[in-house]
Design a protein around this motif. Structure first.
Motif, PDB file in Angstrom:
ATOM      1  N   PRO A 111       0.801  -1.230   0.000  1.00 56.53           N
ATOM      2  CA  PRO A 111       0.000   0.000   0.000  1.00 56.53           C
ATOM      3  C   PRO A 111       0.833   1.279   0.000  1.00 56.53           C
ATOM      4  CG  PRO A 111      -0.939  -1.568   1.530  1.00 56.53           C
ATOM      5  CD  PRO A 111       0.375  -2.140   1.065  1.00 56.53           C
ATOM      6  N   ASN A 112       2.021   1.246   0.612  1.00 52.93           N
ATOM      7  CA  ASN A 112       2.862   2.444   0.696  1.00 52.93           C
ATOM      8  C   ASN A 112       3.996   2.456  -0.321  1.00 52.93           C
ATOM      9  OD1 ASN A 112       1.484   3.775   2.840  1.00 52.93           O
ATOM     10  ND2 ASN A 112       2.299   2.218   4.203  1.00 52.93           N
ATOM     11  N   ALA A 113       3.904   1.633  -1.349  1.00 54.65           N
ATOM     12  CA  ALA A 113       4.927   1.612  -2.399  1.00 54.65           C
ATOM     13  C   ALA A 113       4.836   2.884  -3.242  1.00 54.65           C
ATOM     14  CB  ALA A 113       4.744   0.375  -3.268  1.00 54.65           C
ATOM     15  N   CYS A 114       5.823   3.110  -4.066  1.00 51.22           N
ATOM     16  CA  CYS A 114       5.909   4.301  -4.909  1.00 51.22           C
ATOM     17  C   CYS A 114       4.608   4.542  -5.677  1.00 51.22           C
ATOM     18  CB  CYS A 114       7.060   4.144  -5.902  1.00 51.22           C
ATOM     19  SG  CYS A 114       7.259   5.536  -7.043  1.00 51.22           S
ATOM     20  N   GLY A 115       4.198   5.776  -5.734  1.00 50.42           N
ATOM     21  CA  GLY A 115       2.982   6.140  -6.444  1.00 50.42           C
ATOM     22  C   GLY A 115       3.082   5.991  -7.943  1.00 50.42           C
TER      23      GLY A 115
ATOM     24  N   GLY B 292       5.158   1.374  -7.975  1.00 50.70           N
ATOM     25  CA  GLY B 292       4.796   0.303  -7.062  1.00 50.70           C
ATOM     26  C   GLY B 292       5.947  -0.402  -6.375  1.00 50.70           C
ATOM     27  N   ILE B 293       7.154   0.127  -6.463  1.00 47.22           N
ATOM     28  CA  ILE B 293       8.309  -0.458  -5.789  1.00 47.22           C
ATOM     29  C   ILE B 293       8.404   0.137  -4.384  1.00 47.22           C
ATOM     30  CG2 ILE B 293      10.833  -0.670  -5.788  1.00 47.22           C
ATOM     31  CD1 ILE B 293      10.726  -0.613  -8.832  1.00 47.22           C
ATOM     32  N   ASP B 294       8.701  -0.722  -3.384  1.00 44.64           N
ATOM     33  CA  ASP B 294       8.827  -0.246  -2.011  1.00 44.64           C
ATOM     34  C   ASP B 294       9.943   0.798  -1.891  1.00 44.64           C
ATOM     35  OD1 ASP B 294       6.790  -1.768  -0.837  1.00 44.64           O
ATOM     36  OD2 ASP B 294       8.116  -3.504  -0.688  1.00 44.64           O
ATOM     37  N   GLN B 295       9.783   1.705  -0.945  1.00 44.81           N
ATOM     38  CA  GLN B 295      10.740   2.793  -0.758  1.00 44.81           C
ATOM     39  C   GLN B 295      12.143   2.277  -0.461  1.00 44.81           C
ATOM     40  OE1 GLN B 295       9.705   5.493   2.397  1.00 44.81           O
ATOM     41  NE2 GLN B 295      11.191   7.015   1.763  1.00 44.81           N
ATOM     42  N   HIS B 296      12.258   1.209   0.328  1.00 48.97           N
ATOM     43  CA  HIS B 296      13.567   0.699   0.751  1.00 48.97           C
ATOM     44  C   HIS B 296      14.464   0.327  -0.439  1.00 48.97           C
ATOM     45  CE1 HIS B 296      16.580  -1.217   3.198  1.00 48.97           C
ATOM     46  NE2 HIS B 296      16.460  -2.317   2.487  1.00 48.97           N
TER      47      HIS B 296
ATOM     48  N   HIS C 201      14.042   1.272  -3.750  1.00 49.25           N
ATOM     49  CA  HIS C 201      13.633   2.028  -4.935  1.00 49.25           C
ATOM     50  C   HIS C 201      14.770   2.679  -5.704  1.00 49.25           C
ATOM     51  CE1 HIS C 201      11.613   4.932  -7.500  1.00 49.25           C
ATOM     52  NE2 HIS C 201      10.494   4.256  -7.310  1.00 49.25           N
ATOM     53  N   ALA C 202      15.557   3.522  -5.066  1.00 50.10           N
ATOM     54  CA  ALA C 202      16.584   4.349  -5.732  1.00 50.10           C
ATOM     55  C   ALA C 202      15.945   5.160  -6.855  1.00 50.10           C
ATOM     56  CB  ALA C 202      17.729   3.483  -6.232  1.00 50.10           C
ATOM     57  N   GLN C 203      16.475   5.081  -8.085  1.00 48.03           N
ATOM     58  CA  GLN C 203      15.863   5.756  -9.228  1.00 48.03           C
ATOM     59  C   GLN C 203      15.295   4.706 -10.162  1.00 48.03           C
ATOM     60  OE1 GLN C 203      18.278   8.343 -11.598  1.00 48.03           O
ATOM     61  NE2 GLN C 203      17.491  10.146 -10.587  1.00 48.03           N
ATOM     62  N   GLN C 204      14.097   4.955 -10.667  1.00 41.29           N
ATOM     63  CA  GLN C 204      13.434   4.018 -11.561  1.00 41.29           C
ATOM     64  C   GLN C 204      12.891   4.776 -12.766  1.00 41.29           C
ATOM     65  OE1 GLN C 204      13.322   0.662 -11.063  1.00 41.29           O
ATOM     66  NE2 GLN C 204      14.473   0.959  -9.183  1.00 41.29           N
ATOM     67  N   TRP C 205      12.577   4.039 -13.815  1.00 41.79           N
ATOM     68  CA  TRP C 205      12.020   4.618 -15.034  1.00 41.79           C
ATOM     69  C   TRP C 205      10.614   4.081 -15.266  1.00 41.79           C
ATOM     70  CZ3 TRP C 205      12.498   8.129 -18.794  1.00 41.79           C
ATOM     71  CH2 TRP C 205      11.750   7.956 -19.951  1.00 41.79           C
ATOM     72  N   THR C 206       9.670   4.970 -15.550  1.00 40.37           N
ATOM     73  CA  THR C 206       8.350   4.575 -16.039  1.00 40.37           C
ATOM     74  C   THR C 206       8.021   5.482 -17.213  1.00 40.37           C
ATOM     75  OG1 THR C 206       7.087   6.098 -14.637  1.00 40.37           O
ATOM     76  CG2 THR C 206       7.530   3.917 -13.732  1.00 40.37           C
ATOM     77  N   THR C 207       7.201   5.008 -18.114  1.00 39.00           N
ATOM     78  CA  THR C 207       6.838   5.842 -19.261  1.00 39.00           C
ATOM     79  C   THR C 207       6.035   7.059 -18.826  1.00 39.00           C
ATOM     80  OG1 THR C 207       4.913   4.431 -19.665  1.00 39.00           O
ATOM     81  CG2 THR C 207       6.885   3.967 -20.946  1.00 39.00           C
TER      82      THR C 207
ATOM     83  N   HIS D 257      12.545   8.794 -11.914  1.00 36.34           N
ATOM     84  CA  HIS D 257      11.979   9.373 -10.704  1.00 36.34           C
ATOM     85  C   HIS D 257      12.536   8.674  -9.471  1.00 36.34           C
ATOM     86  CE1 HIS D 257       9.447   5.824 -11.315  1.00 36.34           C
ATOM     87  NE2 HIS D 257       9.189   5.881 -10.019  1.00 36.34           N
ATOM     88  N   THR D 258      12.506   9.390  -8.354  1.00 37.85           N
ATOM     89  CA  THR D 258      12.821   8.790  -7.065  1.00 37.85           C
ATOM     90  C   THR D 258      11.505   8.336  -6.450  1.00 37.85           C
ATOM     91  OG1 THR D 258      12.697  10.957  -6.023  1.00 37.85           O
ATOM     92  CG2 THR D 258      14.884  10.188  -6.697  1.00 37.85           C
ATOM     93  N   TRP D 259      11.575   7.668  -5.307  1.00 35.76           N
ATOM     94  CA  TRP D 259      10.362   7.184  -4.656  1.00 35.76           C
ATOM     95  C   TRP D 259       9.420   8.351  -4.391  1.00 35.76           C
ATOM     96  CZ3 TRP D 259       7.869   8.070  -0.003  1.00 35.76           C
ATOM     97  CH2 TRP D 259       6.860   7.176   0.320  1.00 35.76           C
ATOM     98  N   THR D 260       8.186   8.183  -4.759  1.00 31.87           N
ATOM     99  CA  THR D 260       7.158   9.205  -4.577  1.00 31.87           C
ATOM    100  C   THR D 260       6.050   8.620  -3.719  1.00 31.87           C
ATOM    101  OG1 THR D 260       7.658  10.060  -6.779  1.00 31.87           O
ATOM    102  CG2 THR D 260       5.564  10.727  -5.805  1.00 31.87           C
TER     103      THR D 260
END
Length: 54
Positions: A8-12, A15-19, A21-27, A32-35
Motif C-alpha cells: 500500500p505504501n509503495a511508490c505512487g 509500485g516499488i517499495d521505498q527501501h 527504490h533508488a531511481q526508476q524509469w516509467t513511461t 523518478h525517485t520514490w514518490t
C-alpha cells in the motif's frame, strides 16, 4: 504462479517499495525517485490485497 500484490505504501508511480527504490524509469513519470502514493492509491491497494486474501 502467484502474483504479489503491491504494498500500500509503495511508490505512487511504479509500485516499488521505498527501501529498494533508488531511481526508476516509467513511461508516465520518466526517471523518478520514490514518490509517496496518493491516499486513493493506498486505499485501492489495500482493497486489492484484502480481496486477494478472501
Amino acid at each position: 504462479m502467484t502474483t504479489r500484490s503491491v504494498s500500500p505504501n509503495a511508490c505512487g508511480h511504479c509500485g516499488i517499495d521505498q527501501h529498494g527504490h533508488a531511481q526508476q524509469w516509467t513511461t508516465e513519470a520518466g526517471w523518478h525517485t520514490w514518490t509517496p502514493p496518493a491516499q486513493g492509491q493506498i486505499k485501492q491497494r489495500m482493497r486489492a490485497r484484502t480481496a486477494k486474501e478472501n
